[in-house]
Design a protein around this motif. Structure first.
Motif: not given
Length: 487
Positions: A57-74
């Motif tokens: 997730v982090l590798e493709n999200a490109s930042s910590v903040g967006l990675a956390l948003i991806v986890w919540a949005a998923t």
């Protein structure tokens, strides 16, 4: 409910199986209450995903903040999908989950395609990922200064699969005991990670959680990569629809199915988001991306001499995850064989041990073939794409059923806004992930489309499958015999 017109080349329900069921009067018992229903959802979602997907997730999200948003949005998207499945689950109250819904709404061929892909792609790939995660967490502590050999990872994963296949073939009771014992491992590891994360935040270690640093990209944002980040995160949420496979066994499904969803999925989302928050309190993005066993690296940084607890806990969790997947796959295969969509051999059980040995052996062999690659993240993209493809088809079926049968009794009726929202996200995910990883996603599509070769062959050769007692076929045979006698 009618299955719709019979599809040529796709046999219908087995007549023998139907007669045996009707004569015996045997049916599944309604023994699953609300607490057990929540346990099924939480237990099937939380597995190896939270220990392997954070890196992807982090590798493709490109930042910590967006990675956390991806986890919540998923988590939110998963909840929307589960609500749509809840309506289908009580409208078509059959065990078999999305296979049953797709078959009843779109016909036998669509149900057959769903089973075909589950048999050849979804279950084997999921089991391969979990088995490789088990190998990583067992071997990584033994090689702290270098990466583990790929052959070593594959070999240990194969041993894990063979051992658990034997356990499931030997005894149902032994398999369920293994599941109960090893489920504790996942809970221990996650609780420990979250507690340590809270302690870290209290100590002031939240540099990567501050907005100024959280959204600082370590590479350019890209829509294709973001779609892959959602695919990686969705792997960790896989299993959210498993309760729909046992709808016939739910006590008061009209009430308990949606309640279990409202309780379980927010709980899992909370655990996943806070576990990832905990990871970045102890590791920088570069450290997290450099680790193939994130929880092990986390434990080494914070637990000191007790760091061995983390790999042991995760290994217990993933070992139980492989066992659970092997155990549950036979239920889907039984449902398909009962409908005549799979070889009847896969629905047969041992005469003394009452275990589905043919289905288990087939699943084991197909999973071993998936171990030809040890790249976990490629496998996750591969299975995630196919999973989401069929989730979308099933949710689209909900809308089709509303149009075709608007007056059908629906104990639960959600707003059409939810399936439409899910399908919009579904389209974004599939289009951009296919654009970013055309080879990986394309292989999955090719396997699914290969099931259509039966119909293509029928059209070219003008042939159909002969039914038992078909008078036209019998008459044709008689005429052929008469012609031969005359000659």
């Amino acid at each position: 409910m009618s299955d719709g017109p019979r599809q040529r080349g796709v046999p219908g329900p087995s007549k023998n199986a139907t007669k045996e069921t009707e004569s015996s009067g045997v049916a599944l018992k309604k023994e699953i209450g609300l607490l057990s229903a929540c346990g099924i959802i939480v237990g099937n979602i939380i597995g190896s995903g939270i220990f392997v997907s954070p890196k992807g997730v982090l590798e493709n999200a490109s930042s910590v903040g967006l990675a956390l948003i991806v986890w919540a949005a998923t988590g939110v998207i998963t909840a929307i999908g589960a609500l749509c499945y809840a309506e289908l689950g009580v409208t078509i109250p059959k065990s078999g989950g999305d296979y049953s819904y797709v078959k009843d709404i779109f016909g036998g061929l669509a149900g057959f395609l769903r089973l075909w892909v589950a048999l050849l792609v979804i279950y084997p790939t999921n089991q391969a990922v979990v088995a490789l995660t088990f190998s990583n967490y067992i071997l990584q502590p033994l090689f702290p200064t270098c990466f583990v050999s790929e052959n070593g990872l594959r070999l240990l994963a194969a041993v894990c699969l063979l051992l658990l296949t034997w356990v499931n073939c030997f005894s149902v009771r032994l398999a369920t005991r293994v599941q109960d014992i090893f489920t504790a491992g996942k809970l221990l590891a996650l609780v420990l990670i979250i507690i340590l994360g809270i302690v870290q935040i209290c100590k002031g270690h939240f540099y990567w959680l501050e907005p100024a640093h959280a959204f600082e990209p370590f590479q350019e944002y890209d829509m294709g990569r973001i779609a892959l980040a959602f695919l990686q995160g969705s792997f960790a949420y896989a299993g959210w629809n498993f309760l729909n496979y046992v709808t016939e066994e739910l006590i008061d499904p009209h009430r308990n199915l949606p309640r279990a969803i409202f309780i379980s999925i927010p709980l899992v989302t909370f655990i996943y988001v806070f576990a990832n928050v905990a990871y970045v309190t102890a590791m920088s993005p570069n450290e997290l991306l450099a680790s193939n066993a994130v929880a092990v690296t986390f434990g080494e940084k914070l637990l000191g001499v007790m760091s061995w607890i983390m790999p042991i806990s995760v290994a217990l969790s993933t070992f139980g995850g492989v066992n659970g997947s092997l155990f549950t796959s036979s239920r889907l295969f039984f449902a398909g064989a009962r409908e005549g969509h799979l070889p009847r051999l896969l629905a047969m059980i041992h005469v003394n041990r009452f275990t589905p040995i043919p289905a288990l052996l087939f699943t084991c062999i197909s999973t071993l073939l998936m171990l030809c690659t040890s790249d976990i993240y490629t496998l996750i993209n591969y299975v995630g794409f196919i999973n989401y493809l069929f989730y979308g088809v099933t949710v689209a079926g909900q809308i089709v059923l509303r149009i075709k049968q608007p007056d059908m009794y629906r104990p639960i009726k959600v707003s059409l806004l939810w399936p439409v929202s899910y399908l919009l996200f579904w389209a974004f995910l599939l289009i951009f992930s296919l654009y970013r990883e055309p080879m990986v996603c394309g292989i999955g599509l090719a396997i699914m489309i290969s099931a259509e070769m039966t119909r293509l062959g029928q059209k070219i050769c003008l042939v159909v499958y002969p039914a038992e007692g078909n008078t036209e076929v019998d008459g044709l045979e008689e005429r052929q015999e008469e012609e031969e006698d005359n000659h």
